[in-house]
Scaffold this active site. Structure first.
Site, PDB file in Angstrom:
ATOM      1  N   CYS A 190     -50.936   2.468  -0.551  1.00 28.67           N
ATOM      2  CA  CYS A 190     -52.091   2.856   0.270  1.00 28.67           C
ATOM      3  C   CYS A 190     -51.881   4.218   0.927  1.00 28.67           C
ATOM      4  O   CYS A 190     -52.768   5.053   0.932  1.00 28.67           O
ATOM      5  CB  CYS A 190     -52.350   1.829   1.366  1.00 28.67           C
ATOM      6  SG  CYS A 190     -52.956   0.243   0.771  1.00 28.67           S
ATOM      7  N   CYS A 198     -32.051  -2.919  29.989  1.00 27.27           N
ATOM      8  CA  CYS A 198     -32.268  -2.530  31.382  1.00 27.27           C
ATOM      9  C   CYS A 198     -32.591  -3.759  32.227  1.00 27.27           C
ATOM     10  O   CYS A 198     -32.089  -3.892  33.345  1.00 27.27           O
ATOM     11  CB  CYS A 198     -33.393  -1.498  31.491  1.00 27.27           C
ATOM     12  SG  CYS A 198     -32.806   0.205  31.311  1.00 27.27           S
TER      13      CYS A 198
END
Lengths: 106, 263
Positions: free
Chosen positions: B81, B224
């Site tokens: 595509c 984190c």
């Protein structure tokens, strides 16, 4: 196993050339524990060979001290156009192979 | 006090207020914007800049192969595509995340790849942190390398941006810290041996030496969260997409570096 090889685009006969290879591999040391606390079995690429037109020009034996995704580089003399073939195997018996073409002028 | 000095005083107060308001607006973005690369050492910088030694390039190579491989019931490859990614994917990562009408929410590059896999290729989606998805994300990201991050916030996304900003400034976890307390207020200072970065997302997915592998931006978010001892959100969670959008807006103008290398 994904690997990348770097050879010069072309070389003069007799020239010393650098060959580099990087292999995607976790290089599990055998000293680590997985998320559930079990020891992860050692699994490293333990042997690697490079043949230049069928002649062995480089061999490496690796152990648990080598970081993940090992990157090796060595020098050889460009003698004739042809192919560099790398073959390697890890502790689980998985093999990998990758090749690169080299053009030698003069 | 004479009327004149009173007026002068009021004027000064008004000016000060304008300055404060102006400052608050600017404060949303660090000045000047600095890539995380500037907070690492020379070895890490060299590793990232050498396209062969950069270990992230192994994932890019993997992604490049996957791009050409047919998959799923449709038997289509990405290339079937989209053609050559070097032209069709140029600048795409710089514009993400975007609003996706089908899911009525934000979608990042990983999500778009998964959507293509399920709908167009009719294949099983990849696991979020799999080598395959990281590879394709890194390969697509690499096509935008050097282009400035330039996410467009349209009317539908404004609410998500606000939510992302709220999350960025919200204290969380046992440490009771927000993202902003490190990456907005204290970047450039030391946290143990590390220099705190401004926390931009332009290099993701990154090869992190601590991980010894490639990792997504959402994996970094989870690191984190774990660092401040908060509850971890799953990769691909809506709040992570909000945060990703806020970071994309905040870092606007910085060049994309994918695949990055960090300590």
């Amino acid at each position: 196993m994904t690997a990348r090889i770097q050879v010069p685009a072309s070389a003069r006969r007799g020239e010393v050339i650098e060959i580099r290879i990087a292999i995607q591999h976790p290089m599990e040391t055998g000293f680590r524990l997985d998320d559930s606390g079990r020891a992860a079995p050692k699994n490293v690429v333990n042997a690697l060979v490079c043949r230049y037109n069928g002649v062995e020009v480089f061999r490496a034996e690796m152990g648990s001290g080598v970081a993940a995704n090992p990157f090796l580089s060595f020098f050889t003399v460009a003698e004739a156009s042809g192919e560099l073939v790398f073959d390697w195997v890890d502790d689980q018996g998985q093999t990998g192979s990758e090749r690169a073409a080299l053009t030698v002028k003069g | 006090m004479t009327q004149k000095t009173l007026c002068g005083g009021l004027l000064a107060v008004a000016l000060a207020l304008i300055c404060v308001a102006g400052h608050a607006q600017n404060a949303a973005k660090p000045q000047p914007l600095k890539s995380g690369l500037e907070f690492t050492g020379p070895e890490v910088r060299d590793l990232q800049r050498d396209d062969f030694a950069n270990p992230g390039m192994l994932w890019v190579t993997r992604g490049e192969k996957l791009w050409q491989e047919s998959a799923g019931a449709a038997g289509k490859s990405c290339a079937a595509c989209h053609g050559d990614a070097k032209t069709s994917m140029r600048g795409v990562t710089a514009r993400y995340p975007q609003f996706d009408a089908a899911r009525a929410g934000l979608i990042n590059i990983e999500g778009r790849i998964q959507q293509c896999r399920e709908r167009r290729q009719q294949a099983e989606p990849f696991k979020y942190e799999s080598a395959e998805l990281l590879g394709l994300t890194a390969y697509v990201g690499q096509q935008s390398r050097g282009m400035p991050a330039s996410v467009t916030i349209d009317a539908q996304m404004r609410g998500r941006l606000e939510a992302g900003r709220d999350l960025y400034y919200r204290r969380m976890g046992q440490m009771n810290l927000s993202c902003a307390q490190c990456h907005q207020d204290n970047w450039g200072k030391k946290l143990g041996p590390e220099t705190i970065s401004q926390g931009h997302s332009v290099a993701y997915p990154i090869y992190r030496l601590e991980w010894q592998t490639m990792g997504s931006l959402h994996r970094r978010f989870r690191s984190c969260q774990s660092g401040v001892r908060a509850e971890l959100s799953p990769q691909g969670a809506p709040e992570f997409l909000d945060l990703e959008l806020y970071l994309a807006w905040r870092e606007g103008g910085l060049p994309i570096e994918t695949p990055g290398v960090r300590r």
